[in-house]
Design a protein around this motif. Structure first.
Motif, PDB file in Angstrom:
ATOM      1  N   ARG A  79     -24.213  11.711  64.587  1.00 56.23           N
ATOM      2  CA  ARG A  79     -23.347  10.794  63.853  1.00 56.23           C
ATOM      3  C   ARG A  79     -23.996  10.408  62.522  1.00 56.23           C
ATOM      4  NH1 ARG A  79     -21.465   6.738  68.789  1.00 56.23           N
ATOM      5  NH2 ARG A  79     -20.031   8.216  69.786  1.00 56.23           N
ATOM      6  N   ALA A  80     -25.282  10.091  62.563  1.00 59.73           N
ATOM      7  CA  ALA A  80     -25.998   9.716  61.332  1.00 59.73           C
ATOM      8  C   ALA A  80     -25.938  10.848  60.308  1.00 59.73           C
ATOM      9  CB  ALA A  80     -27.451   9.351  61.652  1.00 59.73           C
ATOM     10  N   LEU A  81     -26.125  12.070  60.749  1.00 60.72           N
ATOM     11  CA  LEU A  81     -26.043  13.227  59.851  1.00 60.72           C
ATOM     12  C   LEU A  81     -24.660  13.321  59.228  1.00 60.72           C
ATOM     13  CD1 LEU A  81     -27.125  15.921  58.672  1.00 60.72           C
ATOM     14  CD2 LEU A  81     -26.322  17.003  60.791  1.00 60.72           C
ATOM     15  N   ARG A  82     -23.639  13.244  60.046  1.00 63.65           N
ATOM     16  CA  ARG A  82     -22.261  13.353  59.548  1.00 63.65           C
ATOM     17  C   ARG A  82     -21.953  12.223  58.553  1.00 63.65           C
ATOM     18  NH1 ARG A  82     -18.488  16.305  63.201  1.00 63.65           N
ATOM     19  NH2 ARG A  82     -16.945  15.684  61.643  1.00 63.65           N
ATOM     20  N   PHE A  83     -22.346  11.006  58.885  1.00 62.26           N
ATOM     21  CA  PHE A  83     -22.064   9.877  58.006  1.00 62.26           C
ATOM     22  C   PHE A  83     -22.861   9.989  56.705  1.00 62.26           C
ATOM     23  CE2 PHE A  83     -21.266   6.929  61.931  1.00 62.26           C
ATOM     24  CZ  PHE A  83     -20.171   7.683  62.279  1.00 62.26           C
ATOM     25  N   ALA A  84     -24.119  10.366  56.797  1.00 61.05           N
ATOM     26  CA  ALA A  84     -24.965  10.503  55.610  1.00 61.05           C
ATOM     27  C   ALA A  84     -24.424  11.556  54.658  1.00 61.05           C
ATOM     28  CB  ALA A  84     -26.397  10.842  56.011  1.00 61.05           C
ATOM     29  N   ARG A  85     -23.807  12.580  55.208  1.00 63.63           N
ATOM     30  CA  ARG A  85     -23.233  13.649  54.388  1.00 63.63           C
ATOM     31  C   ARG A  85     -21.822  13.307  53.901  1.00 63.63           C
ATOM     32  NH1 ARG A  85     -28.082  14.580  54.725  1.00 63.63           N
ATOM     33  NH2 ARG A  85     -28.942  16.555  55.494  1.00 63.63           N
ATOM     34  N   ASN A  86     -21.454  12.032  54.129  1.00 62.94           N
ATOM     35  CA  ASN A  86     -20.190  11.489  53.646  1.00 62.94           C
ATOM     36  C   ASN A  86     -18.967  12.107  54.324  1.00 62.94           C
ATOM     37  OD1 ASN A  86     -19.270   9.374  52.145  1.00 62.94           O
ATOM     38  ND2 ASN A  86     -19.012  10.540  50.267  1.00 62.94           N
ATOM     39  N   ASP A  87     -19.141  12.505  55.563  1.00 56.07           N
ATOM     40  CA  ASP A  87     -18.043  13.040  56.362  1.00 56.07           C
ATOM     41  C   ASP A  87     -17.166  11.867  56.799  1.00 56.07           C
ATOM     42  OD1 ASP A  87     -16.414  14.121  58.383  1.00 56.07           O
ATOM     43  OD2 ASP A  87     -17.976  15.481  59.057  1.00 56.07           O
ATOM     44  N   LYS A  88     -15.907  11.911  56.476  1.00 61.27           N
ATOM     45  CA  LYS A  88     -14.984  10.811  56.773  1.00 61.27           C
ATOM     46  C   LYS A  88     -14.215  11.003  58.077  1.00 61.27           C
ATOM     47  CE  LYS A  88     -15.983   8.688  52.990  1.00 61.27           C
ATOM     48  NZ  LYS A  88     -16.923   7.588  53.046  1.00 61.27           N
ATOM     49  N   THR A  89     -14.563  12.044  58.833  1.00 60.01           N
ATOM     50  CA  THR A  89     -13.893  12.303  60.108  1.00 60.01           C
ATOM     51  C   THR A  89     -14.228  11.201  61.112  1.00 60.01           C
ATOM     52  OG1 THR A  89     -14.190  14.668  59.704  1.00 60.01           O
ATOM     53  CG2 THR A  89     -13.608  14.023  61.944  1.00 60.01           C
ATOM     54  N   ASP A  90     -13.225  10.707  61.826  1.00 60.67           N
ATOM     55  CA  ASP A  90     -13.450   9.746  62.902  1.00 60.67           C
ATOM     56  C   ASP A  90     -13.991  10.531  64.095  1.00 60.67           C
ATOM     57  OD1 ASP A  90     -13.488   7.667  64.719  1.00 60.67           O
ATOM     58  OD2 ASP A  90     -11.320   7.340  64.715  1.00 60.67           O
ATOM     59  N   LEU A  91     -15.254  10.351  64.379  1.00 62.01           N
ATOM     60  CA  LEU A  91     -15.901  11.103  65.457  1.00 62.01           C
ATOM     61  C   LEU A  91     -15.530  10.510  66.817  1.00 62.01           C
ATOM     62  CD1 LEU A  91     -19.430  11.540  63.832  1.00 62.01           C
ATOM     63  CD2 LEU A  91     -17.476  13.102  63.777  1.00 62.01           C
ATOM     64  N   PRO A  92     -15.453  11.350  67.835  1.00 60.40           N
ATOM     65  CA  PRO A  92     -15.101  10.847  69.167  1.00 60.40           C
ATOM     66  C   PRO A  92     -16.267  10.112  69.822  1.00 60.40           C
ATOM     67  CG  PRO A  92     -15.575  13.181  69.280  1.00 60.40           C
ATOM     68  CD  PRO A  92     -15.630  12.803  67.826  1.00 60.40           C
ATOM     69  N   GLY A  93     -15.937   9.327  70.815  1.00 64.20           N
ATOM     70  CA  GLY A  93     -16.965   8.700  71.635  1.00 64.20           C
ATOM     71  C   GLY A  93     -17.432   9.676  72.696  1.00 64.20           C
ATOM     72  N   GLN A 135     -27.580   7.176  51.177  1.00 65.42           N
ATOM     73  CA  GLN A 135     -27.111   7.765  52.434  1.00 65.42           C
ATOM     74  C   GLN A 135     -27.315   6.810  53.606  1.00 65.42           C
ATOM     75  OE1 GLN A 135     -29.568  11.253  51.980  1.00 65.42           O
ATOM     76  NE2 GLN A 135     -27.775  12.558  51.608  1.00 65.42           N
ATOM     77  N   LEU A 136     -28.397   6.067  53.608  1.00 59.32           N
ATOM     78  CA  LEU A 136     -28.684   5.154  54.715  1.00 59.32           C
ATOM     79  C   LEU A 136     -27.645   4.045  54.865  1.00 59.32           C
ATOM     80  CD1 LEU A 136     -32.549   4.899  54.380  1.00 59.32           C
ATOM     81  CD2 LEU A 136     -31.315   5.756  56.387  1.00 59.32           C
ATOM     82  N   VAL A 137     -27.023   3.666  53.774  1.00 65.09           N
ATOM     83  CA  VAL A 137     -26.033   2.578  53.857  1.00 65.09           C
ATOM     84  C   VAL A 137     -24.601   3.095  53.989  1.00 65.09           C
ATOM     85  CG1 VAL A 137     -27.499   0.918  52.657  1.00 65.09           C
ATOM     86  CG2 VAL A 137     -25.878   2.313  51.344  1.00 65.09           C
ATOM     87  N   ARG A 138     -24.426   4.395  53.992  1.00 68.80           N
ATOM     88  CA  ARG A 138     -23.075   4.943  54.153  1.00 68.80           C
ATOM     89  C   ARG A 138     -22.520   4.565  55.521  1.00 68.80           C
ATOM     90  NH1 ARG A 138     -23.909  10.665  51.270  1.00 68.80           N
ATOM     91  NH2 ARG A 138     -23.465   9.918  49.171  1.00 68.80           N
ATOM     92  N   ILE A 139     -21.222   4.380  55.526  1.00 71.69           N
ATOM     93  CA  ILE A 139     -20.506   3.977  56.738  1.00 71.69           C
ATOM     94  C   ILE A 139     -19.621   5.135  57.192  1.00 71.69           C
ATOM     95  CG2 ILE A 139     -18.816   2.358  57.705  1.00 71.69           C
ATOM     96  CD1 ILE A 139     -21.307   0.871  56.916  1.00 71.69           C
ATOM     97  N   GLY A 140     -19.635   5.380  58.471  1.00 72.15           N
ATOM     98  CA  GLY A 140     -18.744   6.351  59.078  1.00 72.15           C
ATOM     99  C   GLY A 140     -18.065   5.720  60.274  1.00 72.15           C
ATOM    100  N   THR A 141     -17.220   6.489  60.923  1.00 72.83           N
ATOM    101  CA  THR A 141     -16.484   5.973  62.076  1.00 72.83           C
ATOM    102  C   THR A 141     -16.705   6.873  63.280  1.00 72.83           C
ATOM    103  OG1 THR A 141     -14.790   5.146  60.570  1.00 72.83           O
ATOM    104  CG2 THR A 141     -14.216   5.234  62.896  1.00 72.83           C
ATOM    105  N   ALA A 142     -17.077   6.248  64.380  1.00 73.01           N
ATOM    106  CA  ALA A 142     -17.228   6.952  65.654  1.00 73.01           C
ATOM    107  C   ALA A 142     -16.566   6.100  66.728  1.00 73.01           C
ATOM    108  CB  ALA A 142     -18.694   7.183  65.986  1.00 73.01           C
ATOM    109  N   ASN A 143     -15.736   6.735  67.518  1.00 69.01           N
ATOM    110  CA  ASN A 143     -15.045   6.030  68.593  1.00 69.01           C
ATOM    111  C   ASN A 143     -14.270   4.822  68.044  1.00 69.01           C
ATOM    112  OD1 ASN A 143     -14.320   5.907  71.291  1.00 69.01           O
ATOM    113  ND2 ASN A 143     -16.035   4.609  71.842  1.00 69.01           N
ATOM    114  N   THR A 144     -13.694   4.999  66.888  1.00 68.72           N
ATOM    115  CA  THR A 144     -12.898   4.005  66.143  1.00 68.72           C
ATOM    116  C   THR A 144     -13.707   2.818  65.631  1.00 68.72           C
ATOM    117  OG1 THR A 144     -12.123   2.676  68.025  1.00 68.72           O
ATOM    118  CG2 THR A 144     -10.810   4.638  67.452  1.00 68.72           C
ATOM    119  N   ASN A 145     -15.035   2.887  65.685  1.00 67.58           N
ATOM    120  CA  ASN A 145     -15.888   1.810  65.198  1.00 67.58           C
ATOM    121  C   ASN A 145     -16.669   2.268  63.976  1.00 67.58           C
ATOM    122  OD1 ASN A 145     -15.509  -0.237  67.342  1.00 67.58           O
ATOM    123  ND2 ASN A 145     -16.360   1.368  68.624  1.00 67.58           N
TER     124      ASN A 145
END
Length: 173
Positions: A79-93, A135-145
């Motif tokens: 998840r950290a990798l995906r978010f750091a790379r600015n991936d906006k996909t909502d990842l599953p839980g 990259q450390l402060v980038r926000i992503g979404t996993a399991n709708t959070n």
């Protein structure tokens, strides 16, 4: 960066208890390293007859929990990798009980599990070392959070500390 530098809007409230279990004494990278050594030393001092012990029917063994820590850390790092790379996909839980049921941890030696945990942690450390401040402060979404990259690092540590505390309270004492 230390745990006191992240704000509660960087992680779901579910993770607050894990974040709270991380010491503010060290930086994220320092604590990733230190907490691994602390955990291994702790586990190595557990009597051998406790590794397959369940304190109640349906509860996980210490081996199950170590495998769970390995699996969860891999997922948090992904998840950290995906978010750091600015991936906006909502990842599953993921359903932790299903993972534990399929992992066969109790057929493995404690040394094998600790060796794998160490290898996974080293890759986590290298991953987090590769991230810059943006990259450390980038926000992503996993399991709708929503969650920041750096919060995932601290959750990894706090999750391990949480289970170490459970070992002490429910498996050893």
């Amino acid at each position: 960066m230390k745990v006191s530098q992240i704000s509660s809007n960087e992680y779901a409230s579910f993770y607050a208890s894990y974040i709270a279990q991380v010491s503010n004494e060290f930086t994220l990278l320092e604590e990733l390293e230190i907490s691994l050594h602390r955990f291994i030393k702790f586990v190595q001092d557990i009597p051998m007859d406790k590794f397959d012990y369940r304190y109640a029917e349906g509860k996980w063994t210490i081996k199950d929990i170590i495998q769970h820590l390995i699996d969860a850390e891999r997922i948090f790092s992904y998840r950290a990798l995906r978010f750091a790379r600015n991936d906006k996909t909502d990842l599953p839980g993921f359903e932790e009980n299903d993972y534990v049921n399929e992992a066969n941890a109790n057929n493995r030696s404690i040394m094998e599990l600790l060796t794998e945990l160490t290898a996974v942690r080293h890759t986590t450390i290298f991953l987090f070392k590769s991230f810059n401040e943006e990259q450390l402060v980038r926000i992503g979404t996993a399991n709708t959070n929503e969650m920041s990259v750096r919060a995932l690092g601290f959750v990894t540590i706090g999750h391990q500390n949480h289970h170490q505390k459970i070992f002490q309270e429910r498996y050893i004492d």
